[in-house]
Design a protein around this motif. Structure first.
Motif, PDB file in Angstrom:
ATOM      1  N   ASP A  82      -2.657   5.012 -12.880  1.00  0.00           N
ATOM      2  CA  ASP A  82      -2.957   6.203 -12.084  1.00  0.00           C
ATOM      3  C   ASP A  82      -2.108   6.269 -10.820  1.00  0.00           C
ATOM      4  OD1 ASP A  82      -4.123   4.114 -10.721  1.00  0.00           O
ATOM      5  OD2 ASP A  82      -6.171   4.853 -10.890  1.00  0.00           O
ATOM      6  N   GLY A  83      -1.215   5.296 -10.633  1.00  0.00           N
ATOM      7  CA  GLY A  83      -0.346   5.302  -9.451  1.00  0.00           C
ATOM      8  C   GLY A  83      -1.055   4.934  -8.170  1.00  0.00           C
ATOM      9  N   ARG A  84      -2.258   4.423  -8.306  1.00  0.00           N
ATOM     10  CA  ARG A  84      -3.111   4.165  -7.145  1.00  0.00           C
ATOM     11  C   ARG A  84      -3.065   2.686  -6.774  1.00  0.00           C
ATOM     12  NH1 ARG A  84      -8.388   6.553  -8.831  1.00  0.00           N
ATOM     13  NH2 ARG A  84      -7.180   8.483  -8.646  1.00  0.00           N
ATOM     14  N   LEU A  85      -2.971   2.418  -5.480  1.00  0.00           N
ATOM     15  CA  LEU A  85      -3.035   1.047  -4.958  1.00  0.00           C
ATOM     16  C   LEU A  85      -4.358   0.923  -4.213  1.00  0.00           C
ATOM     17  CD1 LEU A  85      -1.666  -1.702  -4.339  1.00  0.00           C
ATOM     18  CD2 LEU A  85      -0.546  -0.600  -2.389  1.00  0.00           C
ATOM     19  N   VAL A  86      -5.154  -0.088  -4.598  1.00  0.00           N
ATOM     20  CA  VAL A  86      -6.514  -0.209  -4.059  1.00  0.00           C
ATOM     21  C   VAL A  86      -6.709  -1.593  -3.434  1.00  0.00           C
ATOM     22  CG1 VAL A  86      -8.984  -0.088  -4.591  1.00  0.00           C
ATOM     23  CG2 VAL A  86      -7.372   1.392  -5.817  1.00  0.00           C
ATOM     24  N   TRP A  87      -7.300  -1.590  -2.238  1.00  0.00           N
ATOM     25  CA  TRP A  87      -7.672  -2.821  -1.531  1.00  0.00           C
ATOM     26  C   TRP A  87      -9.155  -3.084  -1.784  1.00  0.00           C
ATOM     27  CZ3 TRP A  87      -3.616   0.016  -0.200  1.00  0.00           C
ATOM     28  CH2 TRP A  87      -2.573  -0.499   0.572  1.00  0.00           C
TER      29      TRP A  87
ATOM     30  N   SER B 146       4.057 -10.516   0.175  1.00  0.00           N
ATOM     31  CA  SER B 146       5.050 -11.330   0.880  1.00  0.00           C
ATOM     32  C   SER B 146       4.446 -12.704   1.169  1.00  0.00           C
ATOM     33  CB  SER B 146       5.476 -10.637   2.171  1.00  0.00           C
ATOM     34  OG  SER B 146       4.368 -10.494   3.026  1.00  0.00           O
ATOM     35  N   PRO B 147       5.294 -13.711   1.371  1.00  0.00           N
ATOM     36  CA  PRO B 147       4.760 -15.068   1.588  1.00  0.00           C
ATOM     37  C   PRO B 147       3.790 -15.148   2.759  1.00  0.00           C
ATOM     38  CG  PRO B 147       7.093 -15.162   1.125  1.00  0.00           C
ATOM     39  CD  PRO B 147       6.754 -13.709   1.263  1.00  0.00           C
ATOM     40  N   ASP B 148       3.995 -14.364   3.805  1.00  0.00           N
ATOM     41  CA  ASP B 148       3.055 -14.408   4.929  1.00  0.00           C
ATOM     42  C   ASP B 148       1.874 -13.455   4.737  1.00  0.00           C
ATOM     43  OD1 ASP B 148       4.040 -11.900   5.377  1.00  0.00           O
ATOM     44  OD2 ASP B 148       4.914 -12.319   7.340  1.00  0.00           O
ATOM     45  N   GLY B 149       1.877 -12.728   3.657  1.00  0.00           N
ATOM     46  CA  GLY B 149       0.757 -11.859   3.322  1.00  0.00           C
ATOM     47  C   GLY B 149       0.730 -10.535   4.064  1.00  0.00           C
ATOM     48  N   SER B 150       1.711 -10.276   4.903  1.00  0.00           N
ATOM     49  CA  SER B 150       1.651  -9.067   5.725  1.00  0.00           C
ATOM     50  C   SER B 150       2.130  -7.817   4.983  1.00  0.00           C
ATOM     51  CB  SER B 150       2.507  -9.254   6.985  1.00  0.00           C
ATOM     52  OG  SER B 150       3.870  -9.393   6.633  1.00  0.00           O
ATOM     53  N   LEU B 151       2.912  -8.021   3.932  1.00  0.00           N
ATOM     54  CA  LEU B 151       3.488  -6.880   3.213  1.00  0.00           C
ATOM     55  C   LEU B 151       3.111  -6.932   1.730  1.00  0.00           C
ATOM     56  CD1 LEU B 151       7.086  -6.908   4.767  1.00  0.00           C
ATOM     57  CD2 LEU B 151       5.203  -5.356   5.351  1.00  0.00           C
ATOM     58  N   ILE B 152       3.006  -5.741   1.176  1.00  0.00           N
ATOM     59  CA  ILE B 152       2.760  -5.580  -0.259  1.00  0.00           C
ATOM     60  C   ILE B 152       3.935  -4.787  -0.816  1.00  0.00           C
ATOM     61  CG2 ILE B 152       1.245  -4.562  -1.993  1.00  0.00           C
ATOM     62  CD1 ILE B 152      -0.881  -4.439   0.379  1.00  0.00           C
ATOM     63  N   ALA B 153       4.460  -5.216  -1.941  1.00  0.00           N
ATOM     64  CA  ALA B 153       5.490  -4.418  -2.618  1.00  0.00           C
ATOM     65  C   ALA B 153       4.923  -3.914  -3.933  1.00  0.00           C
ATOM     66  CB  ALA B 153       6.735  -5.245  -2.863  1.00  0.00           C
ATOM     67  N   THR B 154       5.221  -2.656  -4.242  1.00  0.00           N
ATOM     68  CA  THR B 154       4.795  -2.066  -5.516  1.00  0.00           C
ATOM     69  C   THR B 154       5.995  -1.416  -6.192  1.00  0.00           C
ATOM     70  OG1 THR B 154       4.187  -0.016  -4.369  1.00  0.00           O
ATOM     71  CG2 THR B 154       2.421  -1.600  -4.781  1.00  0.00           C
ATOM     72  N   VAL B 155       5.992  -1.446  -7.513  1.00  0.00           N
ATOM     73  CA  VAL B 155       7.065  -0.816  -8.296  1.00  0.00           C
ATOM     74  C   VAL B 155       6.454  -0.181  -9.532  1.00  0.00           C
ATOM     75  CG1 VAL B 155       8.832  -2.454  -7.543  1.00  0.00           C
ATOM     76  CG2 VAL B 155       7.512  -2.931  -9.613  1.00  0.00           C
ATOM     77  N   GLY B 156       7.209   0.729 -10.143  1.00  0.00           N
ATOM     78  CA  GLY B 156       6.667   1.356 -11.339  1.00  0.00           C
ATOM     79  C   GLY B 156       7.616   2.318 -12.008  1.00  0.00           C
ATOM     80  N   ASN B 157       7.012   3.255 -12.749  1.00  0.00           N
ATOM     81  CA  ASN B 157       7.803   4.149 -13.591  1.00  0.00           C
ATOM     82  C   ASN B 157       8.605   5.179 -12.815  1.00  0.00           C
ATOM     83  OD1 ASN B 157       6.792   2.822 -15.780  1.00  0.00           O
ATOM     84  ND2 ASN B 157       5.532   4.512 -16.538  1.00  0.00           N
ATOM     85  N   ASP B 158       8.270   5.394 -11.530  1.00  0.00           N
ATOM     86  CA  ASP B 158       9.032   6.381 -10.764  1.00  0.00           C
ATOM     87  C   ASP B 158      10.328   5.801 -10.201  1.00  0.00           C
ATOM     88  OD1 ASP B 158       8.114   4.795  -8.694  1.00  0.00           O
ATOM     89  OD2 ASP B 158       6.909   6.356  -7.733  1.00  0.00           O
ATOM     90  N   GLN B 159      10.612   4.541 -10.550  1.00  0.00           N
ATOM     91  CA  GLN B 159      11.888   3.892 -10.222  1.00  0.00           C
ATOM     92  C   GLN B 159      12.072   3.627  -8.727  1.00  0.00           C
ATOM     93  OE1 GLN B 159      15.093   6.123 -12.119  1.00  0.00           O
ATOM     94  NE2 GLN B 159      13.836   6.530 -13.919  1.00  0.00           N
ATOM     95  N   ILE B 160      10.965   3.681  -7.992  1.00  0.00           N
ATOM     96  CA  ILE B 160      11.046   3.469  -6.540  1.00  0.00           C
ATOM     97  C   ILE B 160      10.335   2.162  -6.186  1.00  0.00           C
ATOM     98  CG2 ILE B 160      10.402   4.401  -4.271  1.00  0.00           C
ATOM     99  CD1 ILE B 160      10.448   7.182  -5.559  1.00  0.00           C
ATOM    100  N   VAL B 161      10.945   1.422  -5.251  1.00  0.00           N
ATOM    101  CA  VAL B 161      10.321   0.213  -4.711  1.00  0.00           C
ATOM    102  C   VAL B 161       9.673   0.610  -3.391  1.00  0.00           C
ATOM    103  CG1 VAL B 161      10.725  -2.155  -3.889  1.00  0.00           C
ATOM    104  CG2 VAL B 161      12.140  -1.211  -5.742  1.00  0.00           C
ATOM    105  N   LYS B 162       8.382   0.290  -3.241  1.00  0.00           N
ATOM    106  CA  LYS B 162       7.697   0.654  -1.997  1.00  0.00           C
ATOM    107  C   LYS B 162       7.104  -0.588  -1.348  1.00  0.00           C
ATOM    108  CE  LYS B 162       6.736   5.468  -3.138  1.00  0.00           C
ATOM    109  NZ  LYS B 162       5.759   6.565  -3.183  1.00  0.00           N
TER     110      LYS B 162
ATOM    111  N   ALA C 298      -2.245  -4.783   6.194  1.00  0.00           N
ATOM    112  CA  ALA C 298      -3.318  -4.601   7.164  1.00  0.00           C
ATOM    113  C   ALA C 298      -3.884  -3.191   7.162  1.00  0.00           C
ATOM    114  CB  ALA C 298      -2.811  -4.959   8.564  1.00  0.00           C
ATOM    115  N   ASP C 299      -3.001  -2.190   7.119  1.00  0.00           N
ATOM    116  CA  ASP C 299      -3.525  -0.827   7.262  1.00  0.00           C
ATOM    117  C   ASP C 299      -3.095   0.128   6.133  1.00  0.00           C
ATOM    118  OD1 ASP C 299      -0.889  -0.273   7.804  1.00  0.00           O
ATOM    119  OD2 ASP C 299      -1.192   0.020   9.960  1.00  0.00           O
TER     120      ASP C 299
END
Lengths: 333, 429
Positions: free
Chosen positions: A79-84, A111-127, A132-133
């Motif tokens: 669904d393209g959704r990222l959930v915490w 990320s190793p320090d946990g501060s960042l999340i990376a997501t990738v998928g079918n739209d060919q974009i890295v986000k 934290a927020d």
């Protein structure tokens, strides 16, 4: 005590009501999370198998990640959704939902320090997102097909993203600049008769010393639509990008859904296809596995516990299985 | 030729061989005509109206769940969601966002039960409207259309298949209607094989050669004329006309912006060529999109294939509508069967003929109609079950052909469609 993959055995297994898709350990080894074809996430207590459902997605959940402190679960899917989520709660409610991608999210990594999340998928974009927020920190474009996998470099300086065509982009996290590309083209094929691209970088891993970077997937895909293919890992020297090893498993048909490097410097692959479900174990200097452990059913994902002794696998037959990399405890008489 | 289907079905090997005839036999046999149709007055009218058919054949078996009959949130639904369309209340798979915008031009039949899971047999049923039997061969819809709808359209064939590649020449798909109604295959959209004058033969030399042939024919015919010699003579002249109209197959004559709109991949080019061919009066064009035989990783492959299909198909529908051609052109999207609601261990779906869908539009098809239903998770037809024979009748009735009529073949009355079946009347206006 060191592990011994040759003594691997299934120590416990629990059944869900729908075939399973993905799994991750809670780094504090209290829980294992899995996802299923019924769009739910399951949290299993490792000591008892007690199960609770987490529900917030309108599609299959393909990707999970848990922060190193064991507090936050991240889920993402079709669904393209990222959930915490709070990890240990008794009544799971999302902390935050972000409509993160157009279409499927296939991978989530921290990320190793946990501060960042990376997501990738079918739209060919890295986000890249703030853990934290939930704000979008930056996004990177450069892939020309669906992105299958993502992984931070252990230093946190770089982010890797691997796509269907076998291309791995190395991004500088601080700037979003593309540093260089790895071309793991052995992991991709185009079948002209069937008109399909197939394969891709399904998973990536660094060895403990970070001098080797591995890309896992499949090759010899003579019949992509018919699941005729074999597992393959390309191992590169990180600095030089030189391909130093192509790791295979003769006689086994099926893709590698995930690879992880064990702290004791061997690579573990989850292979599930025509031949059934296997855990495959490779030494870094060998192209053939030193051990293969057949699981009771076709495997679709694995995760390694933080203590290095347990492997969680999820299966088409709706089971979560915990395999221990040591000899079975002797039965008390 | 290597089978391109996942299940290595032998039928495809045989079917592909039939593509390999050459234009030596091909152009000579390209003759339209209506002489054998049982109701010539109606045929004349149809010819005047220039009805046409475009079939998009989704080779291998398109998943109805990832296209026309999504079941999100069920145990069979898979990961894709449903989206609204231009028809209020009608949802299709999110893999078809452009097609969703043109669904008001189209109709969906969601209740097909052909009870057939074999590629070759399923394809035969869907293209002939009959179940295959050892006792008889039946003509495919393209041959029936060429015979019923095509006048002698200035030497152009009435039955064309645009193949994705690996085949040219004639098919053997016209059965008792004879080779003149067999398909001419355009190998990857190229003009019919051997239909261009060889470069080493000048126009003048070619003209002299044809003059000589005609004189020889006339001389022979003055003493020994038969129906067969007339047919040979006619076939050569038809072939010559086809060569003179070779430009009809030349896609470079279409505007560059249209190439962009349709997409510069094979299927995009083939859809644009289909538009060009029907605009030039070709009665029947079949475009193929391959391959949907997704026993493995059904969702990845449908994402890939539907992603390629969606825009060119929607563009074709839009263009046919905008140019007023949809009133005269039936468009059908079919497969040999659908795919199992059950998702297998490889994230695949297998062969399934028991509850699946076809989309059609244009001519007499009621725009925006939805015929039939499947149950909640798509495992069975729950309302208005139809089959290949009903659909075959419906295609022909939509173009004005009396599918309950017969062809007069050498004095024998052969039913055009299965006389035990009938069209889906509520789908037609």
């Amino acid at each position: 005590m060191p592990t011994d993959p040759t003594k691997a055995h299934v120590a416990s297994q629990w059944a869900h009501t729908s075939p399973l898709i993905a799994c991750r350990f809670d780094p504090l080894n209290r829980f294992v999370f899995s996802t299923a074809e019924d769009n739910t996430i399951q949290r299993w207590k490792l000591d008892s198998g007690e199960k609770i459902a987490f529900t917030a997605h309108d599609s299959w959940v393909f990707a999970l990640a848990v922060t190193a402190n064991g507090e936050t679960l991240l889920s993402a899917g079709g669904d393209g959704r990222l959930v915490w989520w709070p990890v240990a709660t008794e009544k799971p409610e999302p902390i935050r939902k972000v409509e993160a991608h157009q279409g499927w999210i296939r991978a989530v990594t921290l990320s190793p320090d946990g501060s960042l999340i990376a997501t990738v998928g079918n739209d060919q974009i890295v986000k890249v997102w703030s853990t934290a927020d939930g704000t979008l920190v930056r996004q990177m474009s450069g892939h020309e097909n669906q992105i299958y996998s993502a992984l931070f470099h252990p230093t946190g300086q770089f982010l890797l993203s691997g796509d269907l065509l076998g291309i791995v982009c190395q991004w500088e996290v601080a700037t979003g600049n593309l540093v260089r590309k790895f071309e793991a083209k052995e992991l991709h094929s185009y079948n002209g008769g069937q008109g399909v691209h197939f394969g891709g970088v399904r998973s990536m891993a660094f060895n403990p010393q970070t001098q080797h970077f591995s890309c896992g997937g499949l090759y010899k895909s003579e019949n992509p639509l018919g699941a005729v293919l074999e597992p393959l890992v390309n191992v590169y020297e990180w600095e030089s990008q030189k391909l130093v090893q192509s790791q295979i498993a003769e006689g086994i048909k099926g893709p590698l859904w995930r690879i992880v490097n064990h702290p004791e410097s061997y690579l573990i692959g989850a292979c599930g296809g025509n031949s059934g479900g296997f855990l495959l174990f490779w030494r870094p200097d060998q192209n053939k596995e030193f051990h293969r452990f057949q699981l009771p059913n076709l495997v679709r994902d694995l995760d390694l516990s933080s203590d290095g002794i347990q492997i969680a696998t999820i299966h088409f037959d709706k089971h979560l299985r915990i395999t221990r990399l040591e000899a079975k405890a002797e039965a008390k008489t | 030729m290597k089978c391109t289907y996942a299940c290595q079905s032998a039928e495809h090997l045989l079917a592909r061989r039939s593509f390999l005839g050459g234009m030596a036999a091909g152009v000579g046999a390209v003759v339209g005509g209506l002489g054998a149709l049982a109701r010539p007055a109606l045929s004349d009218q149809l010819v005047k109206e220039q009805k046409r058919i475009i079939v998009v054949n989704m080779h291998g078996g398109l998943s109805q769940l990832e296209s026309w009959d999504p079941k999100p949130g069920t145990d069979t639904g898979g990961p894709f969601r449903a989206i609204p369309t231009s028809v209020p209340g009608l949802q299709i798979s999110e893999l078809l966002p452009e097609t969703a915008k043109v669904m008001h031009h189209l109709a969906v039949v969601r209740s097909i039960n052909t009870a057939e899971g074999d590629h070759g047999k399923g394809a035969y049923m869907m293209l002939t409207g009959r179940r295959q039997t050892p006792a008889a061969e039946f003509p495919q819809i393209g041959a029936v259309a060429a015979k019923s709808l095509a006048a002698d359209r200035a030497g152009l064939p009435g039955h064309i298949r645009i193949t994705p590649g690996g085949g040219g020449g004639r098919g053997n798909d016209s059965a008792y209607l004879g080779p003149q109604f067999a398909s001419v295959a355009l190998d990857n959209g190229k003009a019919p094989a051997n239909s261009a004058r060889p470069a080493n033969v000048s126009e003048q030399a070619d003209g002299q050669r044809q003059d000589f042939r005609r004189k020889a024919n006339d001389h022979f015919a003055s003493k020994r004329r038969t129906a067969m010699t007339d047919a040979y003579t006619s076939n050569y002249e038809q072939g010559l006309q086809l060569m003179q109209q070779n430009h009809v197959f030349d896609l470079t004559k279409e505007p560059e912006k249209d190439h962009d709109r349709y997409g510069k991949h094979d299927f995009g080019r083939h859809c644009l060529l289909a538009r060009r061919l029907v605009e030039h009066g070709i009665a029947f064009v079949q475009v193929s999109h391959s391959n949907y035989d997704t026993h493995n990783e059904n969702f990845n492959f449908h994402f890939e294939q539907m992603g390629e299909f969606d825009k060119p198909f929607a563009t074709l529908v839009t263009d046919l509508a905008d140019r007023g051609l949809l009133k005269h052109t039936l468009i059908v999207v079919l497969s040999e069967f659908g795919r199992t609601p059950n998702i297998n261990q490889y994230y695949g779906r297998d062969h399934w003929g028991n509850a699946w869908s076809v989309v059609l539009g244009g001519c007499r098809v009621q725009p925006g109609a939805v015929i039939g239903k499947t149950n909640a998770n798509g495992t069975a037809v729950s309302d208005r079950q139809v089959d290949h024979a009903n659909l075959f009748h419906t295609y022909l009735q939509a173009t004005g052909v009396d599918s309950l009529g017969s062809f007069d073949i050498g004095g024998r009355q052969l039913p055009i469609a299965d006389p035990a079946s009938s069209p889906i009347k509520e789908l037609l206006v």
